[in-house]
Design a protein around this motif. Structure first.
Motif, PDB file in Angstrom:
ATOM      1  N   GLY A  71       8.075   6.104   7.209  1.00 19.88           N
ATOM      2  CA  GLY A  71       7.691   7.199   6.330  1.00 19.88           C
ATOM      3  C   GLY A  71       6.213   7.533   6.351  1.00 19.88           C
ATOM      4  N   VAL A  72       5.433   6.877   7.216  1.00 19.45           N
ATOM      5  CA  VAL A  72       4.000   7.161   7.295  1.00 19.45           C
ATOM      6  C   VAL A  72       3.795   8.519   7.959  1.00 19.45           C
ATOM      7  CG1 VAL A  72       1.829   6.461   8.409  1.00 19.45           C
ATOM      8  CG2 VAL A  72       3.285   4.744   7.326  1.00 19.45           C
TER       9      VAL A  72
ATOM     10  N   LEU B 185       0.836  -1.205   0.000  1.00 26.45           N
ATOM     11  CA  LEU B 185       0.000   0.000   0.000  1.00 26.45           C
ATOM     12  C   LEU B 185       0.866   1.249   0.000  1.00 26.45           C
ATOM     13  CD1 LEU B 185      -2.735  -1.095   2.581  1.00 26.45           C
ATOM     14  CD2 LEU B 185      -2.885  -1.115   0.109  1.00 26.45           C
ATOM     15  N   GLY B 186       2.139   1.112  -0.378  1.00 23.40           N
ATOM     16  CA  GLY B 186       3.058   2.240  -0.426  1.00 23.40           C
ATOM     17  C   GLY B 186       2.487   3.360  -1.279  1.00 23.40           C
TER      18      GLY B 186
END
Length: 90
Positions: free
Chosen positions: A61-62, A39-40
């Motif tokens: 990185g979220v 889901l990147g």
């Protein structure tokens, strides 16, 4: 090729497919499982994730902005308490 599923589809299985760039709108996924999926770069906007569980996920990185965090925990630690402690120090 674009495939559209509308209306009452019931449980569906999507496996081994490249759905990059797809849109899921106004859809109920309560009780669904998302396993081994990339889901990147996905954007969750106006989505309800209350009660969702993320297990063994890469969340590097979220970014979470403008979202309700009441009751959210990371490894059993309340995020609200973490943020409050951080704000006292910062």
């Amino acid at each position: 090729m674009v495939t559209e599923i509308t209306g009452r589809a019931g449980p569906i299985v999507i496996a081994g497919c490249n759905a990059a760039g797809s849109t899921i709108r106004g859809t109920t996924l309560t009780g669904s499982r998302i396993e081994g999926s990339n889901l990147g770069g996905a954007v969750f906007e106006g989505a309800t994730l209350a009660g969702a569980a993320f297990r063994a996920c890469d969340l590097s990185g979220v970014a979470i902005t403008g979202s309700g965090l009441v009751g959210m925990t990371i490894d059993g630690i309340a995020v609200e308490a973490l943020l409050a402690a951080y704000r006292k120090v910062a």
